[in-house]
Design a protein around this motif. Structure first.
Motif, PDB file in Angstrom:
ATOM      1  N   VAL A  40       0.840  -1.196   0.000  1.00 29.61           N
ATOM      2  CA  VAL A  40       0.000   0.000   0.000  1.00 29.61           C
ATOM      3  C   VAL A  40       0.874   1.245   0.000  1.00 29.61           C
ATOM      4  N   LEU A  41       1.962   1.213   0.756  1.00 27.47           N
ATOM      5  CA  LEU A  41       2.889   2.351   0.792  1.00 27.47           C
ATOM      6  C   LEU A  41       3.428   2.650  -0.598  1.00 27.47           C
ATOM      7  N   ARG A  42       3.822   1.608  -1.313  1.00 27.02           N
ATOM      8  CA  ARG A  42       4.363   1.801  -2.664  1.00 27.02           C
ATOM      9  C   ARG A  42       3.301   2.356  -3.607  1.00 27.02           C
ATOM     10  N   ARG A  43       2.090   1.812  -3.502  1.00 26.73           N
ATOM     11  CA  ARG A  43       1.014   2.269  -4.380  1.00 26.73           C
ATOM     12  C   ARG A  43       0.645   3.725  -4.068  1.00 26.73           C
ATOM     13  N   LEU A  44       0.686   4.084  -2.796  1.00 27.14           N
ATOM     14  CA  LEU A  44       0.373   5.453  -2.389  1.00 27.14           C
ATOM     15  C   LEU A  44       1.424   6.426  -2.901  1.00 27.14           C
ATOM     16  N   HIS A  45       2.683   6.040  -2.806  1.00 25.92           N
ATOM     17  CA  HIS A  45       3.765   6.885  -3.339  1.00 25.92           C
ATOM     18  C   HIS A  45       3.587   7.104  -4.839  1.00 25.92           C
ATOM     19  N   GLU A  46       3.206   6.064  -5.558  1.00 27.57           N
ATOM     20  CA  GLU A  46       3.016   6.192  -7.003  1.00 27.57           C
ATOM     21  C   GLU A  46       1.830   7.104  -7.317  1.00 27.57           C
ATOM     22  N   ALA A  47       0.762   6.991  -6.539  1.00 25.40           N
ATOM     23  CA  ALA A  47      -0.405   7.850  -6.754  1.00 25.40           C
ATOM     24  C   ALA A  47      -0.060   9.314  -6.493  1.00 25.40           C
ATOM     25  N   VAL A  48       0.731   9.566  -5.472  1.00 29.59           N
ATOM     26  CA  VAL A  48       1.170  10.938  -5.181  1.00 29.59           C
ATOM     27  C   VAL A  48       2.039  11.466  -6.315  1.00 29.59           C
ATOM     28  N   ARG A  49       2.913  10.615  -6.842  1.00 34.69           N
ATOM     29  CA  ARG A  49       3.749  11.024  -7.980  1.00 34.69           C
ATOM     30  C   ARG A  49       2.881  11.396  -9.183  1.00 34.69           C
ATOM     31  N   GLU A  50       1.862  10.572  -9.450  1.00 34.95           N
ATOM     32  CA  GLU A  50       0.958  10.865 -10.567  1.00 34.95           C
ATOM     33  C   GLU A  50       0.248  12.195 -10.363  1.00 34.95           C
ATOM     34  N   ALA A  51      -0.175  12.465  -9.131  1.00 36.80           N
ATOM     35  CA  ALA A  51      -0.901  13.701  -8.841  1.00 36.80           C
ATOM     36  C   ALA A  51      -0.005  14.919  -9.028  1.00 36.80           C
ATOM     37  N   TYR A  52       1.252  14.808  -8.618  1.00 31.09           N
ATOM     38  CA  TYR A  52       2.194  15.906  -8.854  1.00 31.09           C
ATOM     39  C   TYR A  52       2.389  16.133 -10.350  1.00 31.09           C
ATOM     40  N   ALA A  53       2.587  15.046 -11.090  1.00 30.33           N
ATOM     41  CA  ALA A  53       2.838  15.150 -12.531  1.00 30.33           C
ATOM     42  C   ALA A  53       1.654  15.759 -13.272  1.00 30.33           C
ATOM     43  N   ALA A  54       0.441  15.509 -12.775  1.00 30.80           N
ATOM     44  CA  ALA A  54      -0.767  16.028 -13.429  1.00 30.80           C
ATOM     45  C   ALA A  54      -1.126  17.441 -12.976  1.00 30.80           C
ATOM     46  N   GLY A  55      -0.385  17.981 -12.035  1.00 30.52           N
ATOM     47  CA  GLY A  55      -0.650  19.347 -11.572  1.00 30.52           C
ATOM     48  C   GLY A  55      -1.678  19.447 -10.465  1.00 30.52           C
ATOM     49  N   TYR A  56      -2.044  18.312  -9.872  1.00 29.86           N
ATOM     50  CA  TYR A  56      -3.001  18.336  -8.760  1.00 29.86           C
ATOM     51  C   TYR A  56      -2.318  18.599  -7.420  1.00 29.86           C
ATOM     52  N   LEU A  57      -1.011  18.433  -7.391  1.00 36.32           N
ATOM     53  CA  LEU A  57      -0.210  18.755  -6.218  1.00 36.32           C
ATOM     54  C   LEU A  57       0.942  19.639  -6.655  1.00 36.32           C
ATOM     55  N   GLY A  58       1.494  20.374  -5.721  1.00 33.71           N
ATOM     56  CA  GLY A  58       2.587  21.275  -6.041  1.00 33.71           C
ATOM     57  C   GLY A  58       2.146  22.735  -5.938  1.00 33.71           C
TER      58      GLY A  58
END
Length: 453
Positions: free
Chosen positions: A144-162
């Motif tokens: 779950v930790l790995r999947r959560l890290h990947e989801a956060v990375r996707e959100a940053y890349a899409a401009g939803y975070l940052g």
């Protein structure tokens, strides 16, 4: 969940189940951003950013969303407690340290649909004017930790975070923190101490986290499911949300059905559904057995019996019947289960997980375990039952945090409903139950024996 194919149409499961968070768990790559956006993901965020933060808080408050972590405190009201204009950083901390026996809804949610939490966190941070959020995850669940890290990375890349999220001017950093694995860190102030690098122990309150939480700054601590439910409310409307559940407990929620049931799993339904309805949909207890006792919200909530099958599973209904809805962890045990054995195992867990900060919990849970072990082994005496009750009473409401209350709950309720079974252990000088009969393979073994005969 997607149980419609497994349930007879005459039961009209669509009228009882309300798949929202779990609507597409069964689809390929349900955890990815692409799948989430295909199912109206991040649409709620866009609607939220069109509102003012104060209007957003009022909207969530009017929806009636209550915390899904156990206490059922109104989510919007908790956000409203954050002081504004104080010149301090504000923080959002999501409690994903799910570790109580029987509780198993947040981890599956994060594994199958992590973006619902991330979107909810962005909305919440906009509302409370926070620029840094944390997810405190139980460290043992590495996948779950790995999947959560990947989801956060996707959100940053899409401009939803940052920085300048969707051109709104909102800046937000999101940190995923893996805890070391201590049940006490599910208590919000112990979680904050652990997040700061200290030993996980509960803090004296006041001050409350809303005033002096993480790094002594205003902090909202919410459960995973609470925050993950927010995007759907914004996307579909508060009226849609309040159309489900009851007046004081509106909306949908995840019920975790486990134990001696035919089809264990996550069942997403409106608040107020009954265990009888859930069992009818899931195939009931395992074939050839009947329900003996069950917990409505995990091992820390007073147990129920077969007579409580029709209690509405909302905060008011369960409370009026003498228990707590808690995390909606419906552990079901059949007649092969020894109540004394089950309560002993739960109490051993609480004694092991006590942080030791306060005397009632540290000493009380230890002595509860000693008494229960003696009773289970047939070494107890009748006066031990009153002693159990007295020790539990000296823990309940007198410990530093709610862990002590949780340890006392199964003691009180089991003595209330099954005192005769405790007495049977004492008079019979041992446990009258065969532990092997309660195992999942017991009936299969019996069937094989009959075939071979």
């Amino acid at each position: 969940m997607t149980l419609a194919a497994e349930i007879d149409n005459n039961n009209s499961p669509e009228k009882l189940l309300a798949p929202v968070l779990s609507a597409f768990w069964d689809q390929p790559n349900s955890w990815t951003l692409e799948t989430y956006e295909r199912h109206e993901g991040y649409q709620g965020l866009k609607r939220a950013l069109a509102m003012s933060p104060d209007d957003l808080i009022a909207y969530v408050k009017e929806s009636g969303l209550r915390g899904r972590g156990g206490a059922g405190f109104p989510t919007g009201m908790k956000w409203q407690f954050i002081p504004q204009g104080d010149g301090k950083p504000h923080y959002l901390v999501v409690n994903a340290d799910e570790s109580e026996p029987g509780t198993c809804k947040d981890i599956p949610l994060l594994f199958a649909n992590p973006h619902s939490l991330i979107e909810g966190m962005i909305i919440a941070c906009y509302a409370i004017r926070s620029e840094h959020a944390f997810i405190y995850l139980r460290g043992e669940v590495v996948p779950v930790l790995r999947r959560l890290h990947e989801a956060v990375r996707e959100a940053y890349a899409a401009g939803y975070l940052g920085r300048n999220i969707l051109g709104s001017g909102l800046n937000l950093e999101l940190t995923v923190h893996a805890g070391a694995g201590a049940y006490i860190c599910g208590e919000e102030t112990a979680l904050l101490d652990s997040l700061e690098g200290r030993r996980g122990q509960p803090r004296l309150r006041p001050p409350f986290p809303a005033v002096a939480g993480l790094y002594a700054c205003p902090t909202v601590v919410n459960n995973v499911e609470s925050i993950a439910s927010v995007p759907a409310i914004l996307n579909r409307g508060k009226e849609w949300f309040t159309s489900m559940g009851s007046e004081k407990s509106p909306g949908f929620t995840l019920y975790s059905l486990s134990g001696h049931v035919a089809t264990p799993g996550q069942y997403e339904a409106p608040l107020g559904i009954t265990l009888r309805q859930l069992l009818d949909m899931s195939g009931g207890m395992r074939p050839g057995h009947r329900l003996k006792f069950w917990t409505p919200g995990g091992s820390s909530t007073p147990m129920f019996t077969e007579e409580h099958l029709d209690v509405p599973l909302d905060y008011e209904g369960v409370g009026a019947a003498g228990s707590m809805l808690g995390t909606k962890a419906l552990q079901c045990f059949d007649e092969t289960t020894c109540v004394v054995r089950a309560v002993t195992r739960w109490t051993e867990f609480y004694a092991h997980e006590s942080c030791g900060k306060c005397t009632p919990c540290r000493e009380g849970t230890y002595w509860l375990v000693q008494l229960l072990r003696d009773i289970e082994a047939g070494k107890g005496v009748m006066s031990d039952l009153d002693k159990l009750n007295d020790i539990a009473d000296n823990i309940n409401g007198k410990s530093f945090c709610a862990l002590g209350d949780g340890a006392a709950s199964p003691i009180f309720s089991s003595l209330k409903y099954f005192r005769a079974e405790y007495e049977q252990h004492i008079t019979g000088k041992g446990c009258p139950f065969d532990p092997a009969r309660s195992t999942v393979w017991a009936d299969r073994r019996a069937d094989n024996t009959e075939v071979n005969a």
